[in-house]
Design a protein around this motif. Sequence first.
Motif, PDB file in Angstrom:
ATOM      1  N   MET A 275     -47.514  65.980  59.087  1.00 33.44           N
ATOM      2  CA  MET A 275     -46.657  66.949  58.401  1.00 33.44           C
ATOM      3  C   MET A 275     -47.376  68.284  58.261  1.00 33.44           C
ATOM      4  O   MET A 275     -48.596  68.369  58.409  1.00 33.44           O
ATOM      5  CB  MET A 275     -46.260  66.416  57.019  1.00 33.44           C
ATOM      6  CG  MET A 275     -47.395  66.389  55.990  1.00 33.44           C
ATOM      7  SD  MET A 275     -46.858  65.838  54.357  1.00 33.44           S
ATOM      8  CE  MET A 275     -46.730  64.070  54.645  1.00 33.44           C
ATOM      9  N   ASP A 276     -46.604  69.333  57.975  1.00 38.56           N
ATOM     10  CA  ASP A 276     -47.232  70.628  57.759  1.00 38.56           C
ATOM     11  C   ASP A 276     -47.917  70.636  56.394  1.00 38.56           C
ATOM     12  O   ASP A 276     -47.523  69.918  55.468  1.00 38.56           O
ATOM     13  CB  ASP A 276     -46.198  71.750  57.841  1.00 38.56           C
ATOM     14  CG  ASP A 276     -45.158  71.675  56.739  1.00 38.56           C
ATOM     15  OD1 ASP A 276     -45.364  72.285  55.678  1.00 38.56           O
ATOM     16  OD2 ASP A 276     -44.143  70.969  56.935  1.00 38.56           O
ATOM     17  N   THR A 308     -47.477  52.766  51.465  1.00 37.30           N
ATOM     18  CA  THR A 308     -46.071  52.504  51.167  1.00 37.30           C
ATOM     19  C   THR A 308     -45.199  52.903  52.354  1.00 37.30           C
ATOM     20  O   THR A 308     -44.266  52.192  52.723  1.00 37.30           O
ATOM     21  CB  THR A 308     -45.630  53.280  49.918  1.00 37.30           C
ATOM     22  OG1 THR A 308     -46.491  52.958  48.829  1.00 37.30           O
ATOM     23  CG2 THR A 308     -44.204  52.911  49.536  1.00 37.30           C
ATOM     24  N   SER A 309     -45.511  54.041  52.957  1.00 35.52           N
ATOM     25  CA  SER A 309     -44.751  54.503  54.119  1.00 35.52           C
ATOM     26  C   SER A 309     -44.872  53.515  55.273  1.00 35.52           C
ATOM     27  O   SER A 309     -43.874  53.196  55.936  1.00 35.52           O
ATOM     28  CB  SER A 309     -45.265  55.886  54.542  1.00 35.52           C
ATOM     29  OG  SER A 309     -44.693  56.277  55.763  1.00 35.52           O
ATOM     30  N   ALA A 310     -46.080  53.007  55.504  1.00 32.49           N
ATOM     31  CA  ALA A 310     -46.295  52.079  56.617  1.00 32.49           C
ATOM     32  C   ALA A 310     -45.612  50.737  56.391  1.00 32.49           C
ATOM     33  O   ALA A 310     -45.215  50.066  57.343  1.00 32.49           O
ATOM     34  CB  ALA A 310     -47.796  51.867  56.834  1.00 32.49           C
ATOM     35  N   ALA A 311     -45.465  50.344  55.111  1.00 30.59           N
ATOM     36  CA  ALA A 311     -44.921  49.012  54.792  1.00 30.59           C
ATOM     37  C   ALA A 311     -43.424  49.032  54.492  1.00 30.59           C
ATOM     38  O   ALA A 311     -42.849  47.994  54.186  1.00 30.59           O
ATOM     39  CB  ALA A 311     -45.671  48.428  53.598  1.00 30.59           C
ATOM     40  N   SER A 312     -42.796  50.205  54.551  1.00 28.72           N
ATOM     41  CA  SER A 312     -41.377  50.293  54.199  1.00 28.72           C
ATOM     42  C   SER A 312     -40.639  51.217  55.148  1.00 28.72           C
ATOM     43  O   SER A 312     -41.246  51.888  55.998  1.00 28.72           O
ATOM     44  CB  SER A 312     -41.223  50.806  52.762  1.00 28.72           C
ATOM     45  OG  SER A 312     -41.682  52.144  52.660  1.00 28.72           O
ATOM     46  N   SER A 315     -40.810  57.518  54.745  1.00 30.32           N
ATOM     47  CA  SER A 315     -41.900  58.378  55.196  1.00 30.32           C
ATOM     48  C   SER A 315     -42.612  58.938  53.976  1.00 30.32           C
ATOM     49  O   SER A 315     -42.105  58.865  52.854  1.00 30.32           O
ATOM     50  CB  SER A 315     -41.356  59.532  56.040  1.00 30.32           C
ATOM     51  OG  SER A 315     -40.513  60.357  55.254  1.00 30.32           O
ATOM     52  N   ILE A 316     -43.802  59.498  54.193  1.00 31.64           N
ATOM     53  CA  ILE A 316     -44.517  60.119  53.081  1.00 31.64           C
ATOM     54  C   ILE A 316     -43.695  61.272  52.512  1.00 31.64           C
ATOM     55  O   ILE A 316     -43.622  61.463  51.294  1.00 31.64           O
ATOM     56  CB  ILE A 316     -45.899  60.618  53.546  1.00 31.64           C
ATOM     57  CG1 ILE A 316     -46.793  59.427  53.908  1.00 31.64           C
ATOM     58  CG2 ILE A 316     -46.571  61.457  52.469  1.00 31.64           C
ATOM     59  CD1 ILE A 316     -48.164  59.815  54.428  1.00 31.64           C
ATOM     60  N   GLY A 354     -35.509  58.978  49.564  1.00 30.90           N
ATOM     61  CA  GLY A 354     -35.493  60.411  49.337  1.00 30.90           C
ATOM     62  C   GLY A 354     -35.088  60.745  47.921  1.00 30.90           C
ATOM     63  O   GLY A 354     -35.367  60.005  46.963  1.00 30.90           O
ATOM     64  N   SER A 355     -34.377  61.841  47.740  1.00 32.23           N
ATOM     65  CA  SER A 355     -33.940  62.250  46.404  1.00 32.23           C
ATOM     66  C   SER A 355     -32.990  61.237  45.790  1.00 32.23           C
ATOM     67  O   SER A 355     -32.989  61.022  44.573  1.00 32.23           O
ATOM     68  CB  SER A 355     -33.267  63.625  46.481  1.00 32.23           C
ATOM     69  OG  SER A 355     -32.149  63.579  47.359  1.00 32.23           O
TER      70      SER A 355
END
Length: 385
Positions: A275-276, A308-312, A315-316, A354-355
């Motif tokens: 990511m940026d 968490t991102s890798a297991a679900s 994304s971060i 997300g939100s």
Amino acid sequence: MANKMVEMTFAIGATLTGNFQGTFGKAGQALGEVQKQISSLQRASGQISAYQKMQGAVRQSAEKLNAARMRVKELGLQMRASGTPTAALKKEFTAANVEANRLEVALGNQRKKLGELRTELTNAGVNTSKLSSEQTRLAQQSDKLTNAQNRLQKSMSSLQATRQKLSWNNIKGDLIKAAGIGMSLAAPVSEAAEFEHAAARLNAVAFSGGGRNKEKDAEAFKKLQEQARQLGRDTQFTAVQAAQSQENLARAGFKANEIIAAMPGLLDMAAAEGMDLATAADIMASSLRGFGLEASDAARVSNILAQTSAASNSSITGLGESLKYVAPVAKGLGVSIEETNAMLGIMANAGIKGSQGGTALRAAMLRLSKEPKAVAKALGALGIS
């Protein structure tokens, strides 16, 4: 080099009234300068290719390391769940740990090499944040230099064949063009100037306002600059990008010592997902502040979000967006950032992320906390305490 070419051009004009050998020698020197510039461009082109290849290797290694860490975590959970893990499971867990450690060391070496390549390119006047345009620029200059070389060589051959008085009108165009090319090579985009600009912006944001201790501010600013340069050497990001991230944290209210503590974890998180840095800084700042954590917990936050991102199915970036909504409520209820991310990961697997995921989890927490007696009674009916 450009100045030498200009001086050489006018020197040839001044000596045309002299003997033929002197003028011929000056033309030979001009040809030699053009050939040196061609060699320099070829080296820069090779360095760009090596840098891009290493960038890809760093990304692949980071992905493999994240996968290896998740595998270690999964095997650890299996061992705890089994109570008495089998010898085969223990062996697999040990092997997974060894592999994760090996990948971490390899990634560190690759990042160090990437920093060295970036320094080489910067010293050669190549802007590593704009490699595509830099490659085009180098290719165009290489074509111009090759044409200039061919014209000069043709003039040299003509001189040797005729042994007549050298005509200034025949070669001055080639020499002046060669000198002009030298000037264009002497004025690449300066990353050093970009860094100074980024550092000035950081200084204005982090150390503005009256009633401050100027000496302490100057010392803190110097440390921030040193860290940005060091991160530019040791990571896949440039010193300019690091300074811009420091500015983003300063805008979020971080003090100099907090910025220094948070930066390594922030860059690791950005590298893990590609990511940026502006987005990474926003996620890191809101996560730390939302849960009332110290800046030194940045590495912890980075690891939690990456795992968490890798297991679900998230994304971060998505998790960061969710945490903006739920973090303050979770903190108030004593729910840790690890537990909160675990819940967000489960919700993401159900398509709520997300939100939307952050808002839904915040609403659930608030509802469960408003009427503790009624909630406890309802949960008790389900066998949950």
